[in-house]
Design an enzyme around this catalytic site. Structure first.
Site, PDB file in Angstrom:
ATOM      1  N   ASP A 202      -1.964  21.547   1.039  1.00 48.18           N
ATOM      2  CA  ASP A 202      -2.094  21.632  -0.403  1.00 48.18           C
ATOM      3  C   ASP A 202      -3.571  21.579  -0.800  1.00 48.18           C
ATOM      4  O   ASP A 202      -4.342  20.801  -0.240  1.00 48.18           O
ATOM      5  CB  ASP A 202      -1.342  20.411  -0.966  1.00 48.18           C
ATOM      6  CG  ASP A 202      -1.297  20.386  -2.464  1.00 48.18           C
ATOM      7  OD1 ASP A 202      -0.627  21.252  -3.039  1.00 48.18           O
ATOM      8  OD2 ASP A 202      -1.933  19.494  -3.062  1.00 48.18           O
ATOM      9  N   GLU A 244      -2.988  26.575   0.867  1.00 48.18           N
ATOM     10  CA  GLU A 244      -2.827  26.795  -0.560  1.00 48.18           C
ATOM     11  C   GLU A 244      -4.217  26.809  -1.178  1.00 48.18           C
ATOM     12  O   GLU A 244      -4.844  25.775  -1.374  1.00 48.18           O
ATOM     13  CB  GLU A 244      -2.000  25.696  -1.223  1.00 48.18           C
ATOM     14  CG  GLU A 244      -1.681  26.065  -2.664  1.00 48.18           C
ATOM     15  CD  GLU A 244      -1.789  24.923  -3.683  1.00 48.18           C
ATOM     16  OE1 GLU A 244      -1.244  25.082  -4.781  1.00 48.18           O
ATOM     17  OE2 GLU A 244      -2.428  23.902  -3.408  1.00 48.18           O
TER      18      GLU A 244
END
Ligand code: GLC
Ligand code: CA
Length: 638
Positions: A202, A244
């Site tokens: 993330d 990401e």
């Protein structure tokens, strides 16, 4: 699937454990519930499950605020339940992709509690990024602009400000500190040892900080990521890291390194441009972004998506484009959040099945591995009044019964209310009823995935745009070795005529991918494909009038092998005479391709001034396609 490049052919399904299926009736989905639903996912044909964070957490960012990296949130079950789930997924040939949220932790994480109590400059304090002033790093933008006014928050215990790129309850870890990187690698190994196949990292662009920079995509960050990758490769085989990084493609490119950083990365900017192209009825925004995308190493892959658990982010478009997207797709201000739109695919498409199919067809046909968001396969709706991004995280709609079959708890106890409006509510939109209906969106999606999985060309092939004069038609080929796929997409709301130059395929035998017929295919209204095999084998599946017209076309074809007339349903009478009923019908024709090379005859009504006979001379070298909204694909064997 023992191929180390398995992720290049993957069809990924993103699910939220807490919204999928509740096995113990407390209103919250859990791992045992998810395990019970694996047959459904296997039946859908997806090959990899991506799970949103399921770790112990105060859940102020729905689990992206991790308080313990090595455990399961008690609401979702135990580590044992997790292991059972992983084994059950693997037994069905499904890979498991989980979240490694290491840019930041929850402020409840023991590392942060330890840090704030430790003296400034101590190893414990250095796990996070601190400052005596909140004026440091003025070049850094604020991401959660609706809720945060600064990237610094004051901690009275530490007597210093701490750095956070997201919510202020999510302090950023200090990845400039090698001890943090070591701790993160331990976490990563913990989950890979448990059998997890892939990790989504993330917010990777923000790991390291540096004075005088935007604190995004720093060389130090790449050094950390390369180290993570090297440590994964040293201990494991076939494991995958997915980045990401919500950035422009040229800024994401370095995250692949020379094939020594990430295996995969999301391609964020494609997504808003697909929506834009559809609304503008123009292929340009999409072609522009794909042509602007740099090539990546052979072992790497893009991950593409239409919707996910976050807002439809408009960070990577210009201000004018953003305003356009808001005007077109989020007129209700409640549907907007940060720089995006918190809605699901079906409502964004205004429930139009054809547009949903077009979008899903593009998702499957464009370069990269497609990621489907749970519920979109049945056309679930959203609830923009729920706050934050919960609008798109409501419980899965399994059936039309109590709580949509998601849970046997009292409805008040569900962690989020179900979608219950007349259009998208669970009585109207649910898995069970769509499983029973052969023409449902669910069954269509299943077939689409099946078609994608027929060949590696979608996951690994090159893309080339055909750019016909009609800019409302997006046509491209995907090619891998001797195999090519042609995808023709009509972005307009009305039928379009288009001429495609397919001379380089002269002599190839077209195969319609949904029916796999090598002999010829007929497509009617652009969205129904009937082939000789279909008709022989699946007679009962065809609606009666579809069957009649296809059958008639075949008879005519067999008679003299040239086709005088072709058409749809009852606009053609049994004498083969065209009787258009409405003006619209004039361009709503069909197309047949015979085994004899690339001969294609459009069913031009004579009123158009062109007859099929005229066309047959012109089309020797090219394929004529008439397509109404929908997706047409043809596969050529060289
Ligand atoms: C990622 C997640 C998002 C989360 C954020 C902060 O962008 O996709 O849901 O809020 O990180 O953790
Ligand atoms: Ca539960």
């Amino acid at each position: 699937m023992n191929d180390p490049l398995w992720y290049k052919d993957a069809v990924i399904y993103e699910a939220h454990v807490k919204s999928f299926y509740d096995s113990n009736n407390d209103g919250i989905g859990d791992f045992n519930g998810l395990t019970q639903k694996l047959d459904y996912l296997q039946g859908l044909g997806v090959t990899c499950l991506w799970l949103l964070p399921f770790f112990p957490s105060p859940l102020k960012d729905d689990g992206y605020d991790v308080a313990d990296y090595r455990n399961i949130h008690p609401s979702y079950g135990s580590l044992e339940d997790f292991t059972v789930f992983v084994q059950a997924a693997h037994a069905r040939g499904l890979k498991v992709l989980i979240e490694l949220v290491v840019n930041h932790t929850s402020d409840q994480h023991p590392w942060f509690q330890r840090a704030r109590h430790a003296p400034a400059g101590s190893p414990e304090r250095d796990f996070y990024v601190w400052s005596d002033t909140d004026k440091k790093f003025p070049e850094t933008r604020i991401i959660f602009s609706d809720t945060e006014k600064s990237n610094w928050a004051w901690d009275p215990v530490a007597g210093q400000y701490y750095w956070h790129r997201f919510f202020s309850h999510q302090p950023d870890l200090n990845h400039n500190n090698p001890a943090v990187v070591d701790a993160v690698i331990d976490v990563l190994r913990f989950w890979l040892d448990l059998g997890v196949d892939a990790l989504r990292l993330d917010a990777v662009a923000y790991l390291c900080v540096g004075e005088g920079t935007s604190n995004e995509n720093l060389p130090e960050t790449h050094a950390v990521l390369k180290e993570l990758r090297a440590r994964v490769d040293a201990h494991f085989t076939d494991k995958v890291l997915l980045a990401e990084a919500n950035m422009q493609p040229e800024d994401v490119r370095p995250y692949f390194g020379d094939g020594d950083e990430f295996h995969m990365s999301f391609h964020f900017p494609i997504m808003p441009r697909v929506f834009m192209a559809l609304r503008l009825e123009d292929r340009k925004p999409l072609i522009d972004i794909i042509e602007r995308t740099p090539s990546i190493p052979d072992s790497c892959q893009w991950g593409i998506f239409l919707r996910n658990h976050d807002e439809l982010t408009l960070e990577m478009v210009t201000e004018i484009e953003r305003q356009y997207m808001w005007d077109e797709y989020a007129q209700d201000p409640q549907a907007r959040i940060n720089l995006g739109i918190r809605r699901r695919l079906a409502p964004l498409m205004e429930g139009d099945r054809r547009r949903i199919e077009l979008m899903s067809g593009l998702l499957m046909a464009l370069p990269g591995s497609p990621i489907l968001y749970y519920g979109d396969e049945i056309g679930m709706g959203d609830n923009v009044y729920l706050g934050d991004r919960n609008s798109v995280r409501t419980p899965m709609q399994w059936n039309g019964g109590a709580n949509a079959g998601f849970s046997a708890a009292d409805p008040e106890r569900l962690w989020l209310p179900l979608i219950s409006n007349a259009l998208y509510g669970y009585q109207a939109v649910n898995v069970e009823s769509q499983q029973r209906n052969p023409t449902s969106l669910l069954n269509w999606t299943r077939r689409l995935i099946e078609v994608r999985r027929l060949t590696r060309v979608f996951g690994r092939g090159a893309i080339e745009f055909l750019k016909p004069d009609n800019h409302r038609v997006l046509a491209f080929t995907r090619t891998l070795g001797r195999e090519s796929v042609l995808a023709v997409n009509n972005l307009a709301g009305t039928a379009q005529a288009v001429e495609l130059d397919l001379s380089r395929f002269a002599g190839a035998i077209p195969v319609e991918m949904f029916g796999a017929s090598k002999e010829f295919f007929v497509f009617l209204d652009g969205d129904i494909f009937l082939t000789r095999e279909d008709i022989k084998a699946n007679l009962l599946k065809c609606r009666e009038h579809d069957f009649a017209s296809a059958f008639r076309a075949i008879c005519e074809l067999e008679e003299d092998d040239t086709l005088r007339l072709l058409g749809n349903d009852d606009r053609w009478n049994y004498n083969g005479k065209y009787e258009p009923r409405r003006k619209k019908d004039l361009c709503d024709s069909s197309c047949i391709i015979t085994r004899r090379g690339m001969r294609a005859l459009g069913g031009w009504p004579e009123t158009n001034g062109r007859t099929a006979t005229d066309m047959s001379t012109r089309v020797e070298q090219s394929l004529k396609v008439f397509d109404s909204p929908g997706v047409a694909r043809r596969l050529f064997h060289g």
